[in-house]
Scaffold this active site. Structure first.
Site, short mmCIF file in Angstrom:
data_model
loop_
_atom_site.label_atom_id
_atom_site.label_comp_id
_atom_site.label_asym_id
_atom_site.label_seq_id
_atom_site.Cartn_x
_atom_site.Cartn_y
_atom_site.Cartn_z
CG HIS A 149 5.77 -2.22 -0.61
ND1 HIS A 149 4.80 -1.86 0.29
CD2 HIS A 149 6.22 -1.06 -1.15
CE1 HIS A 149 4.65 -0.54 0.28
NE2 HIS A 149 5.52 -0.03 -0.58
CG HIS A 196 2.97 -2.57 -3.88
ND1 HIS A 196 2.19 -2.42 -2.76
CD2 HIS A 196 3.80 -1.50 -3.89
CE1 HIS A 196 2.53 -1.31 -2.13
NE2 HIS A 196 3.50 -0.74 -2.78
CG HIS A 210 9.61 3.44 -0.78
ND1 HIS A 210 9.17 3.98 -1.95
CD2 HIS A 210 8.68 2.52 -0.42
CE1 HIS A 210 8.02 3.43 -2.28
NE2 HIS A 210 7.70 2.52 -1.38
CG HIS A 242 0.20 5.53 -2.10
ND1 HIS A 242 1.16 6.43 -2.49
CD2 HIS A 242 0.79 4.74 -1.18
CE1 HIS A 242 2.28 6.19 -1.82
NE2 HIS A 242 2.08 5.17 -1.01
CE1 TYR A 251 7.08 5.99 -0.10
CE2 TYR A 251 5.32 7.60 -0.33
CZ TYR A 251 5.88 6.38 -0.65
OH TYR A 251 5.25 5.55 -1.54
CD GLU A 261 5.05 3.51 1.43
OE1 GLU A 261 5.67 2.67 0.74
OE2 GLU A 261 3.91 3.93 1.12
FE LIG Z 1 5.66 1.98 -1.16
#
Ligand SMILES: [Fe+2]
Length: 303
Positions: A149, A196, A210, A242, A251, A261
């Site tokens: 993503h 996502h 990112h 997260h 990251y 990431e």
């Molecule tokens: Fe991300």
């Protein structure tokens, strides 16, 4: 008509030699082609010719993102839908990029360029389609199986989010809103069944926060961190977790200053997935669940 997935990102890398070395030998993508100003790369478990194009450039950032459509006629259908929505669309002729057919190209309200394409050469994942082993030999570096993503910044993320949901039938898995629950500060959108495929965060237009690559599990993040330290890669934060997406993460930066990431886990989604909302007072846990606070660099630095 159907967008299938985030198919590629074209990333500008001013620190050319070191960046090409890093993407091939530290991140561990596989080179499939190059011309004078571009290197084409794929992650090992992707079947298409490339998912990352590095572009020799003066400044870092995202040249464009591109989504792969299931059918060739989807380009015509999405072109009409975009024009009806008030978005100008250009045609990118076949052969503009190595191993690719025609694409359509347009700009988001956040000033990011997006392309849709269908035709691309299929090169396989290095293993047979009958009785394959779980991974191929000779992987190098972190070696993520696939692009996952990206997160981009812009001023009017509400308009960009609406475009993705209205025109492309993306769904919103999560949103971060101000404490009055009136203003969206970030949105997470999916078209596949991951948490996502693209996310937007309020910030300066046209910026890349990112690009993320998938890893199978948490223990691979620890190994990825070892590889980053061995190679003097600048780590932004992690390994951590997260709250949003529930994924685990590191990251870090490429030698040109683009944030990457590696992302593992996260829930799966379906079109009826309800949107999860986080409020600004919980932003620490939302983004970095263990630390419960953001670092300044993560908030301020993008490319
Ligand atoms: Fe991300």
């Amino acid at each position: 008509m159907a967008i299938m997935r985030l198919g590629r990102v074209q990333i500008r890398v001013p620190n050319w030699e070191k960046s090409v070395f890093y993407y091939k030998n530290v991140l561990g993508l596989i080179e499939t082609a190059r011309d004078e100003n571009h290197v084409y790369l794929k992650a090992w478990d992707e079947y298409d010719h490339h998912s990352v194009i590095l572009e020799k450039a003066d400044i870092a950032g995202l040249e464009h993102m591109a989504f792969k459509c299931e059918f060739a006629q989807d380009l015509d259908l999405y072109e009409k839908k975009l024009i009806d929505y008030g978005v100008a669309v250009k045609r990118v002729p076949k052969g503009t990029r190595i191993a690719e057919g025609e694409a359509i190209r347009f700009q988001l309200p956040t000033e990011h360029w997006v392309e849709l394409y269908h035709e691309i050469e299929v090169v396989g994942n290095g293993m047979p389609s009958v009785n394959p082993d779980p991974w191929p030999d000779h992987l190098v570096g972190i070696a993520p199986p696939r692009l996952d993503h990206l997160l981009v910044a812009g001023e009017d993320i509400e308009a960009a989010t609406r475009l993705f949901t209205d025109v492309f039938d993306f769904h919103m898995s999560e949103q971060l809103v101000d404490d009055k629950m009136e203003v969206k500060l970030a949105t997470w959108l999916f078209k596949t069944n991951t948490a996502h495929d693209i996310a937007f965060v309020k910030g300066p237009n046209g910026r890349l926060h990112h690009v993320a690559f998938f890893l199978d599990e948490w223990v691979e993040l620890r190994k990825a961190a070892d590889i980053m330290v061995k190679n003097d890669v600048m780590i932004d934060i992690g390994p951590t977790r997260h709250g949003i997406t529930r994924g685990t993460t590191i990251y870090f930066f490429d030698p040109s200053g683009n944030r990457n990431e590696v992302f593992a886990g996260g829930y799966i989604t379906y079109p009826d997935f309800p949107t999860i909302t986080w409020t600004e007072e919980s932003i620490g846990k939302a983004i970095f669940y263990f630390e419960r606070e953001l670092n300044e660099r993560f908030m301020k630095v993008n490319s």
